[in-house]
Design an enzyme around this catalytic site. Structure first.
Site, PDB file in Angstrom:
ATOM      1  CD  GLN A  58      -7.018  -9.085 -11.248  1.00 35.83           C
ATOM      2  OE1 GLN A  58      -6.408  -8.473 -12.114  1.00 35.83           O
ATOM      3  NE2 GLN A  58      -8.095  -8.572 -10.655  1.00 35.83           N
TER       4      GLN A  58
ATOM      5  CG  ASP B 263       8.579  -2.672  -0.752  1.00 33.51           C
ATOM      6  OD1 ASP B 263       8.540  -3.448  -1.717  1.00 33.51           O
ATOM      7  OD2 ASP B 263       9.588  -2.557  -0.036  1.00 33.51           O
TER       8      ASP B 263
ATOM      9  CE  LYS C 181      -0.748 -13.795   4.636  1.00 30.98           C
ATOM     10  NZ  LYS C 181       0.014 -14.057   3.425  1.00 30.98           N
TER      11      LYS C 181
ATOM     12  CG  HIS D 191       1.772  -7.950   5.965  1.00 28.50           C
ATOM     13  ND1 HIS D 191       1.080  -9.108   5.746  1.00 28.50           N
ATOM     14  CD2 HIS D 191       2.750  -7.941   5.032  1.00 28.50           C
ATOM     15  CE1 HIS D 191       1.622  -9.762   4.739  1.00 28.50           C
ATOM     16  NE2 HIS D 191       2.633  -9.079   4.284  1.00 28.50           N
ATOM     17  NE  ARG D 192      -0.807  -7.767   0.118  1.00 30.11           N
ATOM     18  CZ  ARG D 192       0.424  -8.282   0.218  1.00 30.11           C
ATOM     19  NH1 ARG D 192       1.474  -7.521   0.125  1.00 30.11           N
ATOM     20  NH2 ARG D 192       0.593  -9.571   0.400  1.00 30.11           N
TER      21      ARG D 192
END
Ligand code: IMP
Length: 202
Positions: A13, A72, A178, A183-184
């Site tokens: 979620q 990933d 953050k 990165h995401r």
């Protein structure tokens, strides 16, 4: 006109909330595997982040016949030949507490100084299309492995990735802070640009 649907191959979620926020202005309708009641176990047997993201996106694309995104991610420590990398979740065993995983990495780097401690979180997002096309987007947060765990926010390896630019570990950053540099988040924004280039979001 009906909104185009985009499936994100996750049941997490937190990830869905982040992707919905970032993709809000695309006009795409975002669906998770949970929303679609899809319950499949996909073996992530790739050796790169790209391979694993593509395996997941393609598997769900073949199952649904729809356009699918999958991600990933993991931690790469240069001094450890980029381990744990794609094995980040499985490193020292899936159920081993992160306090032990993190301390093991710190111990592995006891002789590493300065730049030798370089490390990063990597995220690859893959998009798979029913016509067989695949595109990927890779982003990172660059840092160094801290001398000790610091910070109570986040999860996983957050307490040991020290980001010199911000003078703190990602575990010391507030979630909003953050998310902005994650990165995401960065990989999702890059994927959004790539999808726009492919004329997907219209
Ligand atoms: P996933 O591919 O997003 O499920 O991430 C795989 C693993 O990489 C996680 O279980 C964590 O061990 C590690 N990881 C990925 N992103 C982060 C992060 O932002 N902070 C800390 N650990 C992370």
């Amino acid at each position: 006109m009906d909104k185009k649907r985009l499936i994100f191959a996750t049941t997490n979620q937190g990830k869905m909330d982040e992707i919905r926020m970032i993709m809000a202005d695309t006009g795409l309708e975002l669906m998770s595997l949970k929303d679609l009641n899809i319950n499949v176990d996909i073996e992530e047997n790739g050796t790169t982040f790209e391979e694993n993201a593509i395996i997941k996106a393609k598997a769900i694309c073949e199952l649904t016949g729809e356009m699918v995104l999958a991600d990933d991610s993991g931690l790469e420590v240069d001094y450890m030949d980029k381990a744990p990398g794609v094995y980040s979740a499985r490193y020292l065993g899936e159920d081993t507490p992160y306090s032990i995983k993190n301390q093991t990495i710190i111990d592995n780097l006891k002789d590493a100084k300065g730049d030798e401690r370089s490390a990063r979180f990597v995220c690859v997002i893959a998009a798979a299309f029913p016509d067989g096309r695949v595109i990927t987007a890779r982003e990172t947060i660059e840092g160094v492995i801290a001398e000790e765990e610091r910070g109570v926010h986040g999860f996983g390896y957050d307490p040991i990735l020290f980001v010199p630019e911000f003078g703190m570990t990602t575990g010391e950053m507030l979630p909003e802070q953050k998310n902005e540099i994650s990165h995401r988040g960065k990989a999702l924004r890059l994927m959004k640009e790539k999808l726009a280039y492919e004329n997907i979001n219209c």
